[in-house]
Design a protein around this motif. Structure first.
Motif: not given
Ligand code: CO8
Length: 261
Positions: A248-249, A252-257
């Motif tokens: 998902k990250a 969404e071009k995000k860093q995964p948490e």
């Protein structure tokens, strides 16, 4: 952690545990109490939520100059056989599910070489001194050297090394694929090992454990069985939260948490 005589334990980076063999007078010869301390420290890191990857090192001069020859010399067959003298060593490879990086400088001989070969990733300095010199003592490798070194360098080279007792350098270890990376100095070696451990510690613990498990299976299983094993574990990771979080990250071009679940 206090109370160790032959090792030092620290957490030098986020998520990274370090064990430093510290028996300088005997070039870190692996006496039974040292191995017991090492097992205790690794078990504690395995249980600790703050540690995700581990670096095992010695000093600049010696990773470990072997099993303790003076301790072994008087052993009888039945003492060796029944006294669990070697068995306690294998705990290192069976109980530890978190990745272990060996950072080898100086001597890594006999049991020291075997200990380094037990690690998941081996880094060394170019001048590191590896070898299985047991033949010179009238014996043979006893902690997996004949098996792991042979898998690492092939039969002919392993035979030559084990039958002659000749050592090989860190530079050769790199060329032969025994070491994943070779560094010019001890400082660079430690920086490299800690950095890699930190990188690994930044990923999902579930995925890291699964990755280590499937790579290790390749050493025991035939290719077809190993590929099937990998696929089953791969399938099972669709049941983890972190597979959903990671993909998902990405979308969404995000860093995964990571949830580490
Ligand atoms: N065991 C016990 N003491 C050792 C060992 C060792 N393996 N290696 C070094 N030491 C001691 C020396 O006895 C010496 O002590 P002291 O000052 O009291 O005399 C001290 O460490 C420093 O050693 P040196 O003076 O020899 O140092 P150098 O720089 O001159 O030489 C060497 C360094 C080349 C590494 C040399 O010490 C050496 O050859 N050591 C022995 C290497 C060896 O043969 N290792 C293989 C041991 S057999 C083995 O590991 C079998 C493993 C089987 C698995 C075990 C499962 C339980």
């Amino acid at each position: 952690r206090r109370g160790y005589e032959y090792i030092e334990v620290s957490e030098p980076r986020p998520g990274v545990g370090q064990v430093t063999l510290n028996r300088p007078k005997a070039l870190n010869a692996l006496c039974s109490p040292l191995i017991a301390e090492l097992n205790t420290a690794l078990r504690a890191f395995q249980a600790s939520p703050s540690v995700a990857a581990i670096v095992l090192t010695g000093s600049e001069k010696a990773f470990a100059a072997g099993a303790d020859i003076k301790e072994m010399a008087p052993l009888t067959f039945s003492e060796a056989y029944s006294g669990a003298f070697i068995e306690s060593w294998s705990e290192l490879t069976t109980a530890l599910k978190k990745p272990l990086i060996a950072a080898v400088s100086g001597h890594a001989l006999g049991g020291g070489c075997e200990l380094a070969l037990m690690a998941d990733i081996l880094y060394c300095t170019a001048t590191a001194n590896f070898g299985q010199p047991e033949i010179r003592l009238g014996t043979i490798p006893g902690a997996g050297g004949s098996q792991r070194l042979t898998r690492a360098v092939g039969k002919s080279k392993a035979m030559e090394l084990i039958l002659t007792g000749k050592s090989f350098s860190g530079e050769e270890a790199g060329r032969w694929g025994v070491a994943a990376r070779v560094f010019p100095t001890y400082e660079a070696l430690m920086e490299g090992a800690l950095k890699t451990a930190e990188t690994i510690a930044g990923y999902s613990k579930v995925a890291v454990q699964a990755a280590k498990e499937v790579v290790n299976k390749s050493q025991d299983l035939a290719l077809r069985d190993g590929v099937e094993y990998e696929r089953r574990v791969f399938h099972s990771l669709f049941g983890s939260q972190d597979q959903k979080i990671g993909m998902k990250a990405f979308a969404e071009k995000k860093q995964p948490e990571w949830s580490h679940r």
